[in-house]
Design a protein around this motif. Structure first.
Motif, PDB file in Angstrom:
ATOM      1  N   PRO A 358      33.597  36.455  42.687  1.00  0.00           N
ATOM      2  CA  PRO A 358      34.366  37.013  43.811  1.00  0.00           C
ATOM      3  C   PRO A 358      33.744  38.275  44.396  1.00  0.00           C
ATOM      4  CG  PRO A 358      35.528  37.354  41.725  1.00  0.00           C
ATOM      5  CD  PRO A 358      34.395  36.431  41.436  1.00  0.00           C
ATOM      6  N   ARG A 359      33.058  39.052  43.579  1.00  0.00           N
ATOM      7  CA  ARG A 359      32.464  40.290  44.085  1.00  0.00           C
ATOM      8  C   ARG A 359      31.251  40.004  44.980  1.00  0.00           C
ATOM      9  NH1 ARG A 359      34.890  44.541  41.617  1.00  0.00           N
ATOM     10  NH2 ARG A 359      36.040  44.093  39.689  1.00  0.00           N
ATOM     11  N   VAL A 360      30.453  39.014  44.601  1.00  0.00           N
ATOM     12  CA  VAL A 360      29.318  38.652  45.459  1.00  0.00           C
ATOM     13  C   VAL A 360      29.822  38.012  46.751  1.00  0.00           C
ATOM     14  CG1 VAL A 360      27.253  37.210  45.651  1.00  0.00           C
ATOM     15  CG2 VAL A 360      27.726  38.418  43.512  1.00  0.00           C
ATOM     16  N   VAL A 361      30.862  37.197  46.650  1.00  0.00           N
ATOM     17  CA  VAL A 361      31.465  36.610  47.851  1.00  0.00           C
ATOM     18  C   VAL A 361      31.907  37.714  48.814  1.00  0.00           C
ATOM     19  CG1 VAL A 361      33.491  35.356  48.710  1.00  0.00           C
ATOM     20  CG2 VAL A 361      32.171  34.431  46.793  1.00  0.00           C
ATOM     21  N   ASP A 362      32.580  38.727  48.281  1.00  0.00           N
ATOM     22  CA  ASP A 362      33.059  39.820  49.132  1.00  0.00           C
ATOM     23  C   ASP A 362      31.898  40.597  49.749  1.00  0.00           C
ATOM     24  OD1 ASP A 362      35.607  39.074  48.499  1.00  0.00           O
ATOM     25  OD2 ASP A 362      35.949  40.663  47.029  1.00  0.00           O
ATOM     26  N   MET A 363      30.830  40.789  48.987  1.00  0.00           N
ATOM     27  CA  MET A 363      29.667  41.503  49.513  1.00  0.00           C
ATOM     28  C   MET A 363      29.038  40.718  50.661  1.00  0.00           C
ATOM     29  SD  MET A 363      26.338  42.916  47.427  1.00  0.00           S
ATOM     30  CE  MET A 363      27.347  44.074  46.495  1.00  0.00           C
ATOM     31  N   ARG A 364      28.911  39.415  50.477  1.00  0.00           N
ATOM     32  CA  ARG A 364      28.383  38.571  51.556  1.00  0.00           C
ATOM     33  C   ARG A 364      29.252  38.689  52.808  1.00  0.00           C
ATOM     34  NH1 ARG A 364      29.785  32.316  51.418  1.00  0.00           N
ATOM     35  NH2 ARG A 364      31.805  33.378  51.582  1.00  0.00           N
ATOM     36  N   ASP A 365      30.565  38.628  52.612  1.00  0.00           N
ATOM     37  CA  ASP A 365      31.475  38.649  53.758  1.00  0.00           C
ATOM     38  C   ASP A 365      31.470  40.008  54.460  1.00  0.00           C
ATOM     39  OD1 ASP A 365      31.998  36.094  52.969  1.00  0.00           O
ATOM     40  OD2 ASP A 365      34.026  36.485  52.213  1.00  0.00           O
ATOM     41  N   ARG A 366      31.339  41.089  53.691  1.00  0.00           N
ATOM     42  CA  ARG A 366      31.288  42.419  54.307  1.00  0.00           C
ATOM     43  C   ARG A 366      30.079  42.572  55.222  1.00  0.00           C
ATOM     44  NH1 ARG A 366      32.652  44.361  49.194  1.00  0.00           N
ATOM     45  NH2 ARG A 366      30.520  45.107  48.852  1.00  0.00           N
TER      46      ARG A 366
END
Length: 502
Positions: A358-366
């Motif tokens: 979930p943290r990498v997903v959020d970084m990608r989305d940011r």
């Protein structure tokens, strides 16, 4: 009568002599073992307790068997418990996979995901099949991947010829892709006609030149196969981050040696990283070169040691432009599997997928790359609940290796590195391989993949959406230390641009 009696007495006499001789031989053997054990210096138990100390090793070896079949409860074993393995076994047979009476799972364990059912789920005519999702829009030949659940990297070498053949044909039947692992592309991968992801490991097996670097000509040859849909640059593996692939010499047959371009019978140990990619800028150069050369999507596979450590990757993409980004990122959890790895790396290195994903997903989305970079989750995700959680967390796809090994008949004997796998999956010994009948396993591989997808869809419908990719973090709750559960989106809110709603 006298002759019969004499014969009987003679027979008894011979048996008595044989018995005494046997006792004598046993006593002699015991004496020899006693002297050997008392004089040897390598084993303290045998030196202090001659002969009987040898039983300790025997019982230790047998203990693994007895624990698995007689003493361990359904939810106790690691890395996969009996309940997890049995679900795969039932699914792979294509039989009904319902259970009775109630769950044996303790749902008060912290970290347990509990899906939030909807009061008004969609009716049957509102269901939707998960549509193919495009990977690599900037490649000349993007890949419209049809399935959310696919086969993770397992090289020919780590697994056997019949295992590769069964997986290839089963993948084709189920409509899922198959990752080659880092051992190169074999004829057996191509045999089934399934979609293939070619993995480029640090040793570049199958696409290496004389000096160990990338061979453009060999890359073009691999890309010329229509069924090779994507290329995955392997940076690290969840089970052994910082260490290259390991294939014991006992498993390096002449055929495998030819495919990999290495000596027969010698340990195959890959470098711990790609020499030409010492930072993220060089990695993006490498990705761009492979994509331009092959015309196909190119992504990376990595275990995550620190999410902050991936920020420079996205900053480098921002500086260059989205077209230079990897087409996908496979996040491999620290709990991922392997055929052979040092125990400290298996146990203690790399973030678990449930934290990293979930943290990498959020970084990608940011960084505004949600529609540009696809996220693939991997690492001990073998049952529908695991896959559904990963989709809720933000994964676009999920891959599994050991789940598909269970569908082939793996019994978790933990002998993958010894070339003595009793089910023929991770051995090149013909004696054991004959137990793996390809024609029988094709359907089991396909049934397993189809069952996972079907039951993930069932979970999606239960939480109130038409298909799995509509699931969000708000659809799953995570059990806390006090036994209560909290919505996942409150623990780790998804990143959304200002104009989007949670």
């Amino acid at each position: 009568m006298d002759l019969d009696m004499g014969f009987a007495l003679r027979a008894i006499e011979i048996m008595a002599i044989a018995f005494i001789a046997l006792l004598g031989l046993l006593a002699l053997a015991g004496l020899i073992l006693f002297l050997i054990d008392r004089s040897q210096r390598g084993d303290a138990i045998r030196r202090n307790y001659p002969v009987i100390g040898r039983f300790r090793h025997l019982f230790s070896e047998l203990g693994e068997f007895f624990r698995q079949y007689f003493f361990a409860m359904d939810r106790e074993e690691l890395p996969f418990n009996r309940a997890q393995r049995d679900w795969v076994g039932r699914a792979s047979k294509g039989a009904g996979n319902t259970v009775a009476f109630g769950s044996t799972r303790n749902i008060s364990v912290p970290g347990t995901p509990i899906f939030a059912n909807s009061a008004f789920p969609p009716l049957n005519d509102m269901y939707a099949k998960t549509a193919p999702l495009e990977i690599g829009p900037h490649a000349r030949m993007p890949f419209a991947a049809p399935s959310i659940f696919n086969i993770s990297g397992m090289s020919y070498g780590a697994i056997s010829k019949p295992a590769v053949r069964a997986l290839s044909k089963g993948a084709k039947k189920a409509g899922v892709w198959m990752n080659t692992g880092e051992g190169g592309l074999s004829p057996f991968h191509l045999e089934g006609g399934c979609d293939i992801v070619f993995q480029i490991g640090t040793a570049k097996y199958g696409v290496r030149n004389e000096t160990g670097g990338l061979s453009d000509e060999k890359l073009k040859e691999i890309a010329a196969h229509e069924t090779v849909r994507m290329f995955e640059v392997k940076l690290s593996q969840g089970a052994k981050p910082g260490k290259g692939g390991i294939l014991p010499g006992a498993k390096v047959t002449p055929e495998i040696a030819t495919i990999r371009g290495i000596p027969v019978g010698q340990d195959s140990i890959s470098p711990n990283r790609h020499p030409e990619a010492g930072n993220y800028d060089e990695l993006l150069d490498m990705i761009g070169h492979i994509r331009e050369l092959t015309g196909k999507p190119v992504g990376i596979k990595t275990a995550v040691g620190s999410v902050d450590g991936m920020e420079p990757l996205f900053e480098a993409i921002d500086a260059r432009g989205a077209e230079h980004a990897p087409d996908f990122i496979t996040i491999d959890g620290g709990e991922g599997g392997t055929g052979a790895a040092p125990m400290p790396l298996i146990d203690l290195v790399g973030m678990p997928v449930r934290e990293a994903l979930p943290r990498v997903v959020d970084m990608r989305d940011r960084h505004g790359l949600r529609d540009r970079i696809r996220i693939i989750a991997s690492g001990k995700l073998v049952n529908p609940g695991d896959v559904a959680w990963a989709i809720c967390a933000g994964a676009d796809f999920v891959t599994s290796a050991r789940g598909f090994m269970f569908s082939l008949g793996c019994i978790q004997a933990l002998k993958c590195n010894r070339n003595t796998c009793p089910t023929g999956i991770t051995t090149h010994n013909p004696r054991f391989q004959k137990g793996l009948v390809v024609e029988d396993k094709i359907d089991k591989v396909a049934h397993y993949a189809q069952a996972v997808i079907k039951e993930v869809e069932t979970i999606a419908h239960s939480v109130g959406v038409a298909e799995p990719r509509q699931m969000r973090r708000r659809h799953v709750r995570i059990v806390q230390a006090d036994g209560t559960s909290v919505p996942f989106n409150r623990i780790l809110p998804s990143y959304n641009p200002p104009e989007a709603a949670e």
